[in-house]
Design a protein around this motif. Structure first.
Motif, PDB file in Angstrom:
ATOM      1  N   HIS A  51       0.829  -1.206   0.000  1.00  0.00           N
ATOM      2  CA  HIS A  51       0.000   0.000   0.000  1.00  0.00           C
ATOM      3  C   HIS A  51       0.870   1.265   0.000  1.00  0.00           C
ATOM      4  O   HIS A  51       1.665   1.473   0.918  1.00  0.00           O
ATOM      5  CB  HIS A  51      -0.914  -0.021   1.220  1.00  0.00           C
TER       6      HIS A  51
ATOM      7  N   ALA B 253      -2.519   9.352  -0.357  1.00  0.00           N
ATOM      8  CA  ALA B 253      -2.544   9.356   1.109  1.00  0.00           C
ATOM      9  C   ALA B 253      -1.259   8.720   1.597  1.00  0.00           C
ATOM     10  O   ALA B 253      -0.246   9.388   1.740  1.00  0.00           O
ATOM     11  CB  ALA B 253      -3.767   8.600   1.625  1.00  0.00           C
ATOM     12  N   ILE B 254      -1.294   7.410   1.733  1.00  0.00           N
ATOM     13  CA  ILE B 254      -0.116   6.714   2.276  1.00  0.00           C
ATOM     14  C   ILE B 254       1.077   6.799   1.334  1.00  0.00           C
ATOM     15  O   ILE B 254       2.218   6.797   1.762  1.00  0.00           O
ATOM     16  CB  ILE B 254      -0.501   5.263   2.613  1.00  0.00           C
TER      17      ILE B 254
ATOM     18  N   TYR C  43     -12.221   5.437  -0.620  1.00  0.00           N
ATOM     19  CA  TYR C  43     -11.563   4.150  -0.390  1.00  0.00           C
ATOM     20  C   TYR C  43     -12.605   3.079  -0.659  1.00  0.00           C
ATOM     21  O   TYR C  43     -13.531   2.905   0.140  1.00  0.00           O
ATOM     22  CB  TYR C  43     -11.085   4.020   1.047  1.00  0.00           C
TER      23      TYR C  43
ATOM     24  N   THR D  77     -11.752  -0.844   1.276  1.00  0.00           N
ATOM     25  CA  THR D  77     -12.080  -0.931   2.701  1.00  0.00           C
ATOM     26  C   THR D  77     -13.523  -0.486   2.955  1.00  0.00           C
ATOM     27  O   THR D  77     -13.911  -0.226   4.081  1.00  0.00           O
ATOM     28  CB  THR D  77     -11.103  -0.110   3.563  1.00  0.00           C
TER      29      THR D  77
ATOM     30  N   GLN E 155     -14.516   4.765   3.000  1.00  0.00           N
ATOM     31  CA  GLN E 155     -14.071   5.897   3.811  1.00  0.00           C
ATOM     32  C   GLN E 155     -13.590   7.002   2.865  1.00  0.00           C
ATOM     33  O   GLN E 155     -13.209   6.729   1.737  1.00  0.00           O
ATOM     34  CB  GLN E 155     -12.922   5.476   4.747  1.00  0.00           C
ATOM     35  N   TYR E 156     -13.577   8.257   3.345  1.00  0.00           N
ATOM     36  CA  TYR E 156     -13.172   9.347   2.451  1.00  0.00           C
ATOM     37  C   TYR E 156     -11.681   9.264   2.125  1.00  0.00           C
ATOM     38  O   TYR E 156     -10.904   8.682   2.866  1.00  0.00           O
ATOM     39  CB  TYR E 156     -13.557  10.711   3.033  1.00  0.00           C
TER      40      TYR E 156
ATOM     41  N   THR F 114     -16.302   7.409   7.463  1.00  0.00           N
ATOM     42  CA  THR F 114     -15.417   8.046   8.448  1.00  0.00           C
ATOM     43  C   THR F 114     -15.573   9.572   8.442  1.00  0.00           C
ATOM     44  O   THR F 114     -14.791  10.271   9.073  1.00  0.00           O
ATOM     45  CB  THR F 114     -13.931   7.676   8.201  1.00  0.00           C
TER      46      THR F 114
ATOM     47  N   GLU G 217     -11.614  18.800   5.512  1.00  0.00           N
ATOM     48  CA  GLU G 217     -10.285  18.908   4.895  1.00  0.00           C
ATOM     49  C   GLU G 217     -10.465  19.247   3.419  1.00  0.00           C
ATOM     50  O   GLU G 217     -11.408  18.781   2.794  1.00  0.00           O
ATOM     51  CB  GLU G 217      -9.543  17.564   4.945  1.00  0.00           C
TER      52      GLU G 217
ATOM     53  N   TYR H 198      -6.237   4.690  10.292  1.00  0.00           N
ATOM     54  CA  TYR H 198      -6.294   4.616   8.828  1.00  0.00           C
ATOM     55  C   TYR H 198      -7.083   3.353   8.496  1.00  0.00           C
ATOM     56  O   TYR H 198      -6.888   2.328   9.137  1.00  0.00           O
ATOM     57  CB  TYR H 198      -4.862   4.520   8.280  1.00  0.00           C
ATOM     58  N   PRO H 199      -7.985   3.401   7.505  1.00  0.00           N
ATOM     59  CA  PRO H 199      -8.835   2.229   7.260  1.00  0.00           C
ATOM     60  C   PRO H 199      -8.025   0.987   6.841  1.00  0.00           C
ATOM     61  O   PRO H 199      -7.105   1.103   6.037  1.00  0.00           O
ATOM     62  CB  PRO H 199      -9.726   2.675   6.086  1.00  0.00           C
TER      63      PRO H 199
ATOM     64  N   GLN I  27      -9.005  10.675  10.798  1.00  0.00           N
ATOM     65  CA  GLN I  27      -8.527   9.714   9.794  1.00  0.00           C
ATOM     66  C   GLN I  27      -7.221  10.253   9.230  1.00  0.00           C
ATOM     67  O   GLN I  27      -7.213  11.280   8.550  1.00  0.00           O
ATOM     68  CB  GLN I  27      -9.553   9.534   8.676  1.00  0.00           C
TER      69      GLN I  27
ATOM     70  N   SER J  72      -1.969   7.850   6.751  1.00  0.00           N
ATOM     71  CA  SER J  72      -1.341   6.527   6.755  1.00  0.00           C
ATOM     72  C   SER J  72      -1.190   6.084   8.204  1.00  0.00           C
ATOM     73  O   SER J  72      -1.354   6.885   9.129  1.00  0.00           O
ATOM     74  CB  SER J  72       0.033   6.551   6.099  1.00  0.00           C
ATOM     75  N   GLU J  73      -0.838   4.817   8.392  1.00  0.00           N
ATOM     76  CA  GLU J  73      -0.604   4.305   9.743  1.00  0.00           C
ATOM     77  C   GLU J  73       0.626   4.965  10.355  1.00  0.00           C
ATOM     78  O   GLU J  73       0.711   5.120  11.569  1.00  0.00           O
ATOM     79  CB  GLU J  73      -0.414   2.788   9.714  1.00  0.00           C
TER      80      GLU J  73
END
Lengths: 338, 361
Positions: free
Chosen positions: A72, A102-103, A128, A131, A134-135, A147, A154, B28-29, B55, B58-59
């Motif tokens: 991810h 995001a990540i 998302y 999962t 979720q936004y 969520t 934001e 994070y989901p 939220q 990331s983790e």
């Protein structure tokens, strides 16, 4: 390769059952990608499709090419590794708004900054999906999801703005179901030397249905989008009578034939211009003030990391006096021990 | 007023967090635990208790938000599942090194890598032996019911603050997703800033002229000093081992054979124990509730009267190493487990005990 040109894309299909939801925009994007490869005639064994995690990231399973379903957010880093280890490969990264922005935001901006020659297809459904709703970092402010049951507080990322902010030299936008346009921009992305970002406005039929509908629906698409073509005036609308001009430092929508405006007043798209100022304005255009820009918004030249890397290595090797291990050992002070 | 509800394990974590007066949740989901954040968002605790729910991107961001919140002496938590917990290990090690309390919930799924979304217990080593770098440990609680998912939130916070160390609830996809009756405790108030200053003088609450600066750090460049910091941390772990071991022993008095299992495996093993008892085998069950501190002494003492132990885990055999260390080779200790998200049946567990221990004699 199939003799039938129309069926050539089948050569890029794998034997796996496609596991996206019925009606998901991903099916059309897969189709476009296979058609692109068929039109470019890239041999299957010269292609690597790298994905991260998310619904979009299942795509490599469905391609009869080399593929890598990775971690991810990390697909940009892994794709960079693939390209540098084997620069001959045509490397495609498949990612989503969560995975890339995001990540994976850090790796995403750095692959662009380095300008490694990979093509990144960014499926943007503003949610998302994997999962279950979720936004995401591209969800509009105020968006309601599991969520954010009372609306997000934001602002979203705009992928084009982020690409240009990271010194990107190629950015294009298309719509999942517009296969012809998608193939055109994916071909341009493949031909571009350096990191190419293709944002695909993708519909998640289950968790964010119709999120792009106000611009992608056939009924009003012509009036609410503009397909940019290099060297052509920025004209749009069902009646092809609306256009974009510069008003001071801002873009402005005008109607040809009104207030003395003629076609000659309309801005001509220069995708190859190194200065990204106008490209940024085009990428940031949002409905209802502006039409949403589709097609290749930016396609400028810049040094490409993987090529520079090879050139630098070759140059150092050529100029170095050390040609072997023996040269290295005897390159400094040498003593003979008796 | 306490309240009875039918709810999922993940929902129980969220409810309990608000009710025990937690200050913040950052996550994070990730399947199979996204309901924790979704439940918190739906309950809007920021309007009632003032608890923050965010939220993260990331983790990695989430665990570092905990680092910040914990440094302020607040009761902060996150939840995730295996791959997400791996991403948090750097932050967890820093929190442990800086001696900060927080709660991390791991609703474990099958690994390694992306693995599956089905239940597993293959993160035992990561949870109890470190996970991140350096000599540190987490306080690890293993719930085996939805009730315990709720109860352990407050318990984990209490232990985390008592020992100034991160605590973990090590659940699995089954406990997280299944629904059971839960008794929820009445709402408690969040700590006020004055209370935090009084109870946790180490917290960054704003320096007053009357006291020295508080510095939250895990770095000490002088190795002699850093060794002292390590010695101080190790002392806590010794104290935890002496004072905080929790476990449940069922039918161990007359037992000749013992099943050792935690979490979901303990429920399956309890049914296996019944099957074996019906067949006339004297079998008991020991369920560790704290995985660190592990009930080492208790298992060693029980082993005196046993013929053999079967450690049951949804893994390749991780906790079994701690069981073997506990009995010091005095009796036979075998492992039975399924991996990759496969949940064993009570019959499989009973068969394994018969074959590996009873039949083998």
């Amino acid at each position: 390769m199939s003799d039938n040109k129309k069926l050539a894309f089948l050569e890029y299909k794998s034997d796996q059952n496609v596991r996206w939801c019925p009606g998901c925009g991903d099916h059309a994007i897969l189709n476009s990608l296979q058609k692109t490869m068929a039109e470019l005639k890239i041999p299957n064994d010269q292609i690597a499709v790298i994905s991260g995690i998310g619904c979009s990231s299942r795509l490599p399973y469905y391609m009869s090419t080399y593929g890598f379903h990775t971690i991810h957010g990390r697909a940009s880093a892994i794709a960079s590794g693939v390209k540098l280890a084997n620069p001959k490969l045509s490397v495609w990264q498949i990612t989503g708004d969560g995975d890339a922005l995001a990540i994976g935001g850090n790796h995403f901006i750095h692959v662009i900054r380095r300008n490694i020659d990979i093509n990144i297809i960014l499926f943007n459904n503003q949610i998302y999906g994997l999962t279950k709703g979720q936004y995401s970092p591209t969800s509009k402010r105020g968006f309601i999801s599991k969520t954010s049951p009372f609306g997000t507080i934001e602002y979203p990322f705009r992928p084009g703005e982020l690409t240009i902010g990271a010194r990107g030299y190629f950015f294009a936008r298309t719509i999942d179901k517009e296969i012809k346009l998608s193939v055109e921009v994916m071909k341009a992305a493949s031909k571009h030397k350096g990191t190419s970002i293709v944002e695909v406005l993708q519909n998640c039929v289950i968790y964010n249905d119709n999120t792009h509908r106000e611009i992608t629906d056939k009924k009003f698409k012509d009036d609410r989008t503009i397909v940019l073509e290099h060297g052509k005036p920025m004209i749009f609308g069902k009646n092809r009578n609306k256009g974009l001009v510069l008003d001071g430092t801002r873009l402005k929508v005008v109607t040809i034939g009104e207030g003395g405006i003629t076609e000659n007043d309309i801005l001509v798209h220069d995708a190859h211009c190194e200065d990204p100022t106008i490209h940024l304005k085009l990428a940031d255009m949002e409905y209802p003030e502006f039409p949403v820009a589709l097609g290749v918004i930016r396609d400028a030249e810049a040094p490409v990391y993987d090529q520079c890397f090879i050139e630098q290595m070759d140059k150092i090797k050529k100029e170095s006096k050390i040609k072997s291990f023996r040269d290295l050992v005897t390159s400094g002070d040498v003593w003979e021990v008796k | 007023m306490s309240e009875l509800r039918l709810m999922k394990g993940n929902e129980a974590i969220a409810e309990a967090a608000i009710r025990c007066g937690a200050d913040g949740y950052f996550g994070y989901p990730i399947t199979p635990q996204s309901e924790v954040m979704e439940t918190l968002m739906a309950l809007k605790p920021w309007e009632t208790t003032g608890m923050v729910v965010l939220q993260a991107e990331s983790e990695v961001a989430a665990i570092n938000m905990l680092y910040g919140g914990a440094g302020c002496g607040k009761r902060v938590m996150t939840s995730s599942s295996s791959p997400g917990i791996s991403l948090m290990q750097e932050g967890i090690s820093y929190l442990a090194g800086a001696e900060l309390p927080c709660l991390v919930v791991n609703v474990v799924r099958g690994g390694p890598g992306l693995g599956t979304i089905q239940p597993s217990q293959s993160d035992y080593f990561q949870s109890v032996k470190g996970g991140g770098h350096g000599d540190y440990k987490l306080i690890v609680l293993a719930p085996s019911s939805v009730q315990e998912m709720a109860d352990f939130v407050e318990l984990a916070f209490d232990l985390a603050f008592k020992y100034r160390n991160p605590a973990m609830i090590l659940a699995d996809g089954m406990i997280g997703q299944m629904m059971e009756k839960v008794e929820l405790k009445p709402q408690k108030k969040r700590w006020t800033n004055e209370e935090i200053e009084k109870m946790h003088p180490w917290a960054t609450t704003g320096k007053k002229n009357s006291r020295e600066r508080n510095i939250i750090t895990s770095v000490e460049l002088d190795s002699e000093k850093h060794e002292q910091a390590n010695i101080r941390i190790q002392k806590k772990y010794k104290e935890l081992q002496e004072k905080e071991v929790r476990y449940e022993a069922i039918d161990t008095e007359d037992a000749e054979y013992l099943l050792v299992a935690y979490g979901s495996s303990a429920r399956i093993s309890l049914a296996a124990k019944e099957l074996l008892r019906k067949k006339g085998h004297k079998v008991g069950l020991l369920r560790p509730i704290t995985l660190f501190p592990f009930p080492t002494k208790q298992i060693r003492e029980l082993a005196e009267g046993l013929k053999g132990i079967l450690s049951v885990e949804m893994s390749a055999g991780q906790m079994v190493e701690d069981v073997r260390l506990a009995v010091e080779g005095k009796i036979k200790v075998e492992h039975f487990g399924r991996m990759g998200g496969v949940v064993p049946t009570p019959e499989e567990v009973a068969d394994a005990l018969e074959q590996k221990l009873i039949g083998g004699q």
